[in-house]
Every structure is written in structure tokens, then in C-alpha cells.
Design an enzyme around this catalytic site. Structure first.
Site, mmCIF file in Angstrom:
data_model
loop_
_atom_site.group_PDB
_atom_site.id
_atom_site.type_symbol
_atom_site.label_atom_id
_atom_site.label_comp_id
_atom_site.label_asym_id
_atom_site.label_seq_id
_atom_site.Cartn_x
_atom_site.Cartn_y
_atom_site.Cartn_z
ATOM 1 N N GLU A 117 40.659 47.195 47.652
ATOM 2 C CA GLU A 117 41.974 47.641 47.177
ATOM 3 C C GLU A 117 41.899 48.788 46.163
ATOM 4 O O GLU A 117 42.313 48.641 45.006
ATOM 5 C CB GLU A 117 42.744 46.457 46.585
ATOM 6 C CG GLU A 117 42.939 45.325 47.568
ATOM 7 C CD GLU A 117 43.782 44.166 47.017
ATOM 8 O OE1 GLU A 117 44.240 44.248 45.873
ATOM 9 O OE2 GLU A 117 43.988 43.187 47.766
ATOM 10 N N TYR A 139 49.593 40.527 52.106
ATOM 11 C CA TYR A 139 50.276 39.376 51.506
ATOM 12 C C TYR A 139 51.776 39.401 51.779
ATOM 13 O O TYR A 139 52.367 38.387 52.078
ATOM 14 C CB TYR A 139 50.045 39.355 49.991
ATOM 15 C CG TYR A 139 48.604 39.016 49.623
ATOM 16 C CD1 TYR A 139 48.212 37.703 49.410
ATOM 17 C CD2 TYR A 139 47.639 40.017 49.517
ATOM 18 C CE1 TYR A 139 46.895 37.384 49.096
ATOM 19 C CE2 TYR A 139 46.322 39.703 49.193
ATOM 20 C CZ TYR A 139 45.964 38.384 48.990
ATOM 21 O OH TYR A 139 44.659 38.065 48.694
ATOM 22 N N ASN A 195 44.002 43.743 53.638
ATOM 23 C CA ASN A 195 44.478 42.705 52.727
ATOM 24 C C ASN A 195 45.997 42.721 52.831
ATOM 25 O O ASN A 195 46.649 43.695 52.417
ATOM 26 C CB ASN A 195 44.065 43.002 51.282
ATOM 27 C CG ASN A 195 42.559 42.899 51.071
ATOM 28 O OD1 ASN A 195 41.803 42.677 52.010
ATOM 29 N ND2 ASN A 195 42.126 43.046 49.836
ATOM 30 N N HIS A 205 34.825 45.140 43.438
ATOM 31 C CA HIS A 205 36.125 44.457 43.345
ATOM 32 C C HIS A 205 36.552 44.505 41.875
ATOM 33 O O HIS A 205 36.634 43.495 41.193
ATOM 34 C CB HIS A 205 35.995 43.031 43.879
ATOM 35 C CG HIS A 205 37.299 42.363 44.213
ATOM 36 N ND1 HIS A 205 37.565 41.793 45.449
ATOM 37 C CD2 HIS A 205 38.423 42.148 43.482
ATOM 38 C CE1 HIS A 205 38.766 41.250 45.458
ATOM 39 N NE2 HIS A 205 39.317 41.453 44.277
ATOM 40 N N GLU A 243 41.856 39.673 53.377
ATOM 41 C CA GLU A 243 42.546 38.760 52.452
ATOM 42 C C GLU A 243 43.917 38.431 53.000
ATOM 43 O O GLU A 243 44.642 39.310 53.478
ATOM 44 C CB GLU A 243 42.744 39.395 51.063
ATOM 45 C CG GLU A 243 41.493 39.479 50.238
ATOM 46 C CD GLU A 243 41.756 40.022 48.834
ATOM 47 O OE1 GLU A 243 42.877 39.852 48.306
ATOM 48 O OE2 GLU A 243 40.831 40.631 48.285
ATOM 49 N N ARG A 289 33.257 35.984 52.133
ATOM 50 C CA ARG A 289 33.388 37.316 51.540
ATOM 51 C C ARG A 289 33.345 37.170 50.016
ATOM 52 O O ARG A 289 34.184 36.476 49.433
ATOM 53 C CB ARG A 289 34.707 37.952 51.985
ATOM 54 C CG ARG A 289 34.964 39.269 51.310
ATOM 55 C CD ARG A 289 36.201 40.013 51.829
ATOM 56 N NE ARG A 289 36.314 41.222 51.070
ATOM 57 C CZ ARG A 289 37.361 41.562 50.323
ATOM 58 N NH1 ARG A 289 38.445 40.816 50.307
ATOM 59 N NH2 ARG A 289 37.353 42.668 49.604
HETATM 60 O O1 IFM Z 1 43.416 37.789 43.581
HETATM 61 C C1 IFM Z 1 43.737 38.990 44.211
HETATM 62 C C2 IFM Z 1 42.491 39.688 44.721
HETATM 63 O O2 IFM Z 1 41.565 39.892 43.714
HETATM 64 C C3 IFM Z 1 42.851 41.019 45.305
HETATM 65 N N1 IFM Z 1 43.910 40.889 46.287
HETATM 66 C C4 IFM Z 1 45.069 40.113 45.941
HETATM 67 C C5 IFM Z 1 44.649 38.763 45.381
HETATM 68 C C6 IFM Z 1 45.900 37.948 45.007
HETATM 69 O O3 IFM Z 1 46.655 38.627 44.057
#
Ligand code: IFM
Length: 451
Positions: free
Chosen positions: A166, A298, A296, A121, A356, A77
């Protein structure tokens, strides 16, 4: 699905983004982006770092594709830099910019790595920012023209597309918090930007249906957080719902239902910060469904009610004594399965891709030149196990893109945070596999059974 593996055909990927890895910001006719301008602002980026050289992926992409082939990735990606193709945002195509992406895509196909292309992005052409950027409705139309150009030239070879990465971050961190380009600090501006971004998404999906062959797929990558109330108290439960409204539902509902969440819209209207929605905006959204949703994920958020907490009256709290990454983000893999199952239930069982997931840790390179990043492996493994658990519960999850293929420019943190499974030496630009890369290679080779 084999007893411990993932479904046949599951995509094992890794992700990057143009401004974070490419470098070569003044080469071959590329125009200025808002991130070039923002990085030049004193104090904006840790250590005064910029994406000028980054990982030099622009020149080293062939080696990087070899690296992907060695890892066994089924998909890569990446994002396209809009100002490389259209230095002023629209008008005449800069053919040399397109040549780079044609070569990258051809190299990927040659290595049997499926390209997964993100159109945006965060690196908006500065020329468009100068006329209002994402608050200007014309930006949505220019985005759709730029998307058209890529569909026309790459639609025969790229089968997986994402419109935006995002948009929540692009809108709110860039226009309200001021921590990202273009560095503005106005909530109403951010809400308006979020609306134009969503409109741009819908117009680009509409153009895709006209131009790309059947069998190609398009989606959007949203940053989603599971919102847990900080306490069991009713005010925190309600605050978590509002936070979910601002961060998650504000983007999910338009994409899947063609509406904004009424509760959030009402609060925005009461505070005079609602976006300017024109007649056909919502029908444009509802008539252009996606083929998949990119997730995405985290970390989760712990939300509490707070009158001083902005228009929606909430703040994020921090649990004591829980594991955290170097970003300070809580490690809570169950938040991912909770999220995936919630998406299945609330949004009519969509096809999902994790676009992500990954972690920054303070990697140390040993005298032998190795990075023994066990913490990262543990993070990735626990999130993959939760993904598999969600699949077992019926979630249509079809792929996983690890963030990131290699260390890169982490926006406001510059090069001080490393998310890669490949270590990048920023002096020599040489790449070295971390332990997590060998680990991921074995996970891929066994279709997840090695977890
Ligand atoms: O590096 C970033 C990415 O560009 C977008 N999502 C979160 C990642 C980590 O912060």
C-alpha cells in the site's frame, strides 16, 4: 474449477505485518522504526498504544505456524522489519534480525505453508527518516540493497515476494494526512514520497530478476478502491475519475505502463505539487514488470465533486443505511468483483492475488471463551463469492489472503480494532480461534466449495 470450488492450486492464505504482530522492538539489535517514533508522539495513537509487545509473534511464531497448519493455510503473507536487518537502514547486516526470518521461513516450509514475503509494510528505519525518508531518492537505492540481502539469504526458500504494501497509504496517510508515521502534513511531500516509493519498487524488482531463481515471483500489494460517483451528475462522475486517478491509477499506471496518468500529473503540475521525475525513472518502471498484482480491497468509495476537496477537488460521501464494519467502512462485496474485472480490462489481464481482505467488528468473547463472529464470516464469504464470480468471468485470480490471521496493532487505532480470525488476549497473549477460523478452515478444506 469444480462447480462451486476455486481453481486447482488456488492459494488460501492469511496475512499480517511485522510492526503489527512481532513486538520485541528493542531485541536482538533491532533499530528504531518510524512507527516506534510515531507511537511515542502524544495523541498519535488511540489509547497511547504501541507495537512494543503487539502479539509477541517474534517469540511465539512457532505456535502461530502451528495455528496456520491447523487452519490448513497454503500460504502465509508476512512482512520483514527493515530496521531488524539494518538498524540504521543500510550498512552492516544485523545477523540476529535475519535469523528470525530464516527460522520463520523454515518453520513455514516444515508446516507446508508457503511463505509470501512483503519487503516493506511501513516500518521505515528512523535513521532514514532523519535524512528525508521517502522524499530522499537515496532511500530507493537503500531499499534495493536491503531487498538484495533478503533475496540472497531467503531466495532459495521464498518463492513469492511483494515489494511494497500500500504505497498510497504510506505516501498520503503518512505524509499528507499525518495520521500515520512519519506524521507529516504536506501534500507535495506526499506526492514526492509516492514517486520515490514507486522507484524503490522498480529497483527492487530489477534486483530480484538478477538474484532470484526462475519460478519465484514478485509483485506489489496496492490498496485499491472502486470509485463510484455519489450521484449520476457529470461533476460527480468526473470527480470519481479524479479520485481513481489519485488513489488507483497513480500507482497502477507506473507499475503496468511505466507512466503516470496524464490527467492527474497535469493537475499536480498546475498546483506545483508534481513529483521530481528524473530521466531514467519512468523507463526503470516500465522495464521491470511484475509477475502478479496484489490487491488489498476492503471497501468502495462514493465520490462527489467539491471545490474545497484538496488539489483534485473531491470528497468521499457516505451512503445512508448500508452495512458498515467497525472501521465505518461500507460493506460492498460487488466492489471487489467490479475492481477485479476492471483490472483485467484496463491492465492487460494481469495475474492477481487478493493480498488483503477482511473486517473489524466489535467481537465479544462469551463466558465459554468463544467469539461468535457471524458478521465477519458474512463479510468474508460475500467477498469470496464475488472473487469466484470474477474468476468465472476470466479474471486470473490465483489466491486470497485474509486480513488477518490474528488480531493485531491496527495503526492509529491501536488495539481497539480487531481484524483477526484468531482472537488475541492482549493481557495473556493467548490465542483462541474465533468462529470465523473454523469456518475458514472448512472453506480451505473444500477449496471453496463450502462457501
Ligand atoms: O491493518 C491494515 C494493514 O496493515 C494494511 N491494510 C489495511 C489493514 C486494515 O486497516
Amino acid at each position: 474449477m469444480s462447480k462451486q470450488g476455486f481453481p486447482a492450486g488456488f492459494l488460501w492464505g492469511a496475512a499480517t505485518a511485522a510492526y503489527q504482530v512481532e513486538g520485541a522492538v528493542r531485541e536482538d539489535g533491532r533499530g528504531e522504526s518510524i512507527w516506534d517514533r510515531f507511537c511515542a508522539t502524544p495523541g498519535a495513537i488511540h489509547g497511547g498504544d504501541t507495537g512494543e509487545v503487539a502479539c509477541d509473534h517474534y517469540h511465539r511464531f512457532k505456535d502461530d505456524v502451528e495455528n496456520m497448519r491447523d487452519l490448513g493455510l497454503s500460504s502465509y503473507r508476512f512482512s520483514v522489519s527493515w530496521p531488524r536487518l539494518f538498524p540504521h537502514g543500510h550498512g552492516k547486516l544485523n545477523r540476529r534480525g535475519l535469523d528470525f526470518y530464516e527460522s520463520l521461513v523454515d518453520a513455514l516450509l516444515e508446516a507446508r505453508v508457503q511463505p509470501a514475503l512483503t519487503l516493506y509494510h511501513w516500518d521505515l528505519p528512523q535513521a532514514l527518516q532523519d535524512v528525508g525518508g521517502w522524499t530522499n531518492r537515496d532511500t530507493a537505492s537503500w531499499f534495493s540493497d536491503y531487498a538484495d540481502c533478503l533475496y540472497t539469504h531467503l531466495g532459495d526458500r521464498v518463492k513469492m515476494w511483494m515489494t511494497l504494501n500500500e504505497p498510497q497509504v504510506a505516501a498520503f496517510v503518512g505524509h499528507s494526512d499525518g495520521r500515520h508515521a512519519p506524521g507529516l502534513k504536506d501534500f507535495a511531500t506526499a506526492v514526492q514520497a509516492s514517486h520515490v516509493l514507486l522507484r524503490a519498487h522498480a529497483l527492487a524488482v530489477a534486483a530480484f530478476r538478477e538474484l532470484c531463481p526462475a519460478g519465484s515471483r514478485i509483485g506489489i500489494a496496492l490498496d485499491l478502491h472502486t470509485m463510484y460517483p455519489f450521484t449520476d451528475g457529470m461533476s460527480d462522475i468526473e470527480a470519481a475519475h479524479r479520485a481513481d486517478g489519485q488513489v488507483n491509477r497513480w500507482f497502477l499506471d507506473p507499475v503496468f505502463k511505466g507512466t503516470y496518468p496524464v490527467d492527474v500529473l497535469e493537475i499536480y503540475a498546475k498546483h506545483g505539487v508534481a513529483p521530481r521525475i528524473e530521466d531514467d525513472d519512468l523507463s526503470t518502471l516500465s522495464s521491470n514488470p511484475v509477475d502478479f498484482l496484489g490487491v488489498n480491497y476492503y471497501f468502495p468509495q462514493r465520490v462527489y465533486a467539491c471545490d474545497a476537496g484538496g488539489v483534485l477537488g473531491f470528497e468521499y460521501g457516505h451512503l445512508k443505511d448500508c452495512p458498515r464494519t467497525e472501521m465505518g467502512w461500507e460493506v460492498y462485496p460487488e466492489g471487489l468483483s467490479d475492481l477485479l474485472i476492471r483490472l483485467k480490462n484496463d491492465y492487460a489481464d494481469p495475474v492477481l492475488m487478493i493480498t488483503e481482505n477482511g473486517a473489524a467488528y466489535p467481537d465479544r468473547i462469551t463466558e465459554k471463551g468463544q467469539v461468535q463472529d457471524h458478521d465477519r464470516i458474512e463479510y468474508l464469504a460475500s467477498h469470496l463469492l464475488e472473487s469466484r464470480r470474477a474468476i468465472e468471468q476470466g479474471v486470473k485470480l490465483q489466491g486470497y489472503y485474509l486480513w488477518s490471521l490474528m488480531d493485531n496493532f491496527e495503526w492509529g487505532f491501536g488495539y481497539s480494532r480487531r481484524f483477526g480470525i484468531t482472537h488475541v488476549d492482549y493481557h495473556t497473549l493467548s490465542r483462541t480461534w474465533k468462529k470465523s477460523a473454523s469456518w475458514y478452515q472448512s472453506v480451505i478444506a473444500t477449496n471453496g466449495a463450502a462457501l
